[in-house]
Scaffold this motif. Structure first.
Motif, short mmCIF file in Angstrom:
data_model
loop_
_atom_site.label_atom_id
_atom_site.label_comp_id
_atom_site.label_asym_id
_atom_site.label_seq_id
_atom_site.Cartn_x
_atom_site.Cartn_y
_atom_site.Cartn_z
N HIS A 147 6.82 -4.07 -8.70
CA HIS A 147 6.29 -2.76 -8.32
C HIS A 147 6.27 -1.84 -9.54
N PRO A 148 5.30 -0.93 -9.61
CA PRO A 148 5.18 -0.06 -10.78
C PRO A 148 6.28 1.00 -10.84
N VAL A 149 6.45 1.57 -12.03
CA VAL A 149 7.34 2.70 -12.22
C VAL A 149 6.50 3.95 -12.43
N VAL A 150 7.10 5.08 -12.14
CA VAL A 150 6.48 6.36 -12.45
C VAL A 150 7.25 6.96 -13.62
N TYR A 151 6.52 7.27 -14.68
CA TYR A 151 7.12 7.90 -15.85
C TYR A 151 6.47 9.26 -16.05
N ALA A 152 7.30 10.29 -16.20
CA ALA A 152 6.78 11.64 -16.41
C ALA A 152 7.61 12.32 -17.48
N GLU A 153 6.95 13.15 -18.29
CA GLU A 153 7.67 13.84 -19.36
C GLU A 153 7.10 15.22 -19.61
N LYS B 275 0.83 -1.20 0.00
CA LYS B 275 0.00 0.00 0.00
C LYS B 275 0.87 1.25 0.00
N ASP B 276 2.00 1.20 0.73
CA ASP B 276 2.89 2.36 0.78
C ASP B 276 3.63 2.55 -0.54
N ILE B 277 3.95 1.44 -1.19
CA ILE B 277 4.55 1.52 -2.53
C ILE B 277 3.60 2.27 -3.46
N ASN B 278 2.33 1.89 -3.43
CA ASN B 278 1.34 2.56 -4.27
C ASN B 278 1.17 4.02 -3.89
#
Length: 442
Positions: free
Chosen positions: A55-61, A27-30
């Motif tokens: 675990h997921p990655v966060v991608y931002a651009e 839950k904390d990962i999310n």
């Protein structure tokens, strides 16, 4: 620059106990990914949480500068290590606190604090309307697990991640006045061994002397991995090791690292090492093998006279160019199988790997990094072969075809992975300012 504003943002980030190795913190990962997505969205980035097999990655651009301008990829990780024994912490690991010019919290240096220097730098430039390049962020949640699923993600998203180069802040300077750039990193092979000799724990008085004790067997195996001269005994372990030039040896020897420093930073009684090599060479140019954990048998209070059914160990090997993880792993397996006695059920589990790497220090991006450090710190950075491993650097080079620059803002005594991890407030501020210089001068 409103430093307090950026500290407030970092404080929020640090309160999330995003421990990747423990399922109860899913839950904390999310929560960490959602927090990052909102942060980037507030900065007018297109931000997404993307799945992996872990675990997921966060991608931002933000690509508004246009195709004619360079594109920078910023890599970091939002996951942290377990804080360990809470009694060894002066304050709670996920309630950040400032003491004596340092910010104490799990993840303050590794890697949330250093990653945040880039977020803050970009926020500052956006506020000044002074940013003229394309920026991508790739922030993973399994670095502390060996980035188990990141290579597959990068392979599947090559077009998304196309960039001119990558910057990573997950390393350290020598001091608050002496910056340092790592021009090489060691790779790693991390394994777990299980030695099983019995169907169940058995009475040491009744059966002792007639059956194999797996702890004794494991101790014998471990004792044969390294010699008294600290050299690894696995056959042909060193055959592909890169030989460093006299010029490189001289450059490494100028690093202000001493035996006294190592003793002070670790609490060791003495400094040891492979004969024929200097302290600086052993720190990054030579491969190593270390037992990271060993367990088995009764460990509760009071006596219990058993021969345990199994024993276990975790072992890591740090690799240097031109060793490969596949080759070293196979050599390790072959050797351990050979020295294991009859009557033993041996299991070797590969936990993680990463390849060693050398960076092109002659690239224009390294020159910009040098000048940026010098302008803010007042001194030119020194170059070091790091003993650590950041496996994604090899992945970026092999899959995306781009080089990375390690622009670290930690200090040697930050206490990574241990109790009372910290980040110097001065280094946090200098990190933001150095990143601003770098981004403005690409």
């Amino acid at each position: 620059m409103d430093l307090q504003k950026y500290l407030d943002g970092l404080f929020e980030f640090l309160t999330i106990p995003s421990i990747s190795a423990q399922s109860e913190h899913k839950k904390d990962i999310n929560s960490a990914t959602v927090w990052l997505q909102k942060k980037f969205s507030d900065l007018d980035f297109n931000a997404n949480i993307l799945p992996t097999n872990g675990h997921p990655v966060v991608y931002a651009e933000n690509l508004r500068a246009g195709k004619e301008k360079p594109t920078i990829l910023v890599y970091g990780h939002y996951d942290v290590q377990d804080p360990g024994n809470l009694n060894e912490w002066i304050t709670k690991p996920f309630i950040p606190e400032i003491r004596s010019g340092n910010l104490y919290a799990r993840g303050s240096s590794d890697d949330k604090g250093q990653l945040y220097t880039w977020i803050a730098a970009i926020e500052e430039l956006i506020k000044r309307n002074d940013i003229d390049l394309n920026i991508k962020f790739l922030i993973e949640g399994e670095e502390e697990l060996g980035s188990l699923n990141l290579d597959e993600f990068i392979e599947q998203n090559k077009s998304l991640l196309v960039s001119d180069f990558c910057v990573i802040s997950d390393s350290h300077c020598l001091s608050e006045n002496q910056p340092m750039i790592d021009y090489g990193l060691r790779g790693i092979v991390y394994v777990e061994i299980k030695v099983k000799t019995l169907g169940k724990d058995s009475h040491s008085g009744i059966y002792g002397g007639n059956i194999l004790n797996p702890l004794n067997v494991l101790a014998e195996i471990v004792s044969k991995l390294k010699g008294h001269d600290f050299k690894v005994l696995i056959p042909k372990f060193y055959e592909s090791v890169r030989k460093i030039s006299i010029q490189e040896k001289r450059r490494l020897s100028r690093l202000p690292l001493t035996e006294k420093d190592i003793i002070s930073e670790t609490g060791a009684q003495i400094v040891i090492g492979e004969p024929g090599y200097t302290l600086h060479e052993r720190a990054g140019a030579r491969p190593t093998l270390d037992v990271n954990g060993i367990w088995g048998g009764y460990q509760g209070e009071g006596p219990k006279t058993i021969i345990p059914s199994e024993a276990n160990a975790k072992i890591s090997m740090r690799l240097v160019p031109f060793q490969t993880s596949a080759d070293i792993y196979q050599k390790f397996v072959n050797y351990v199988q050979k020295i294991t006695p009859p009557g033993v059920e041996l299991t070797i589990k590969l936990l993680s790997t990463a390849e060693p790497i050398l960076f092109n220090i002659k690239s224009k991006y390294f020159k910009v990094a040098e000048k940026s450090y010098e302008n803010i710190f007042g001194s030119r950075p020194v170059y070091e072969l790091s003993g650590g491993t950041i496996g994604v650097t090899a992945s970026f080079k092999n899959i995306l075809g781009i080089n990375s620059i390690l622009m670290g803002y930690g200090l040697p005594d930050d206490g990574l992975h241990g109790p009372n991890e910290k980040l110097s407030l001065s280094m946090f501020e200098k990190g933001i300012k150095t990143n601003i210089e770098f981004l403005k001068n690409i």
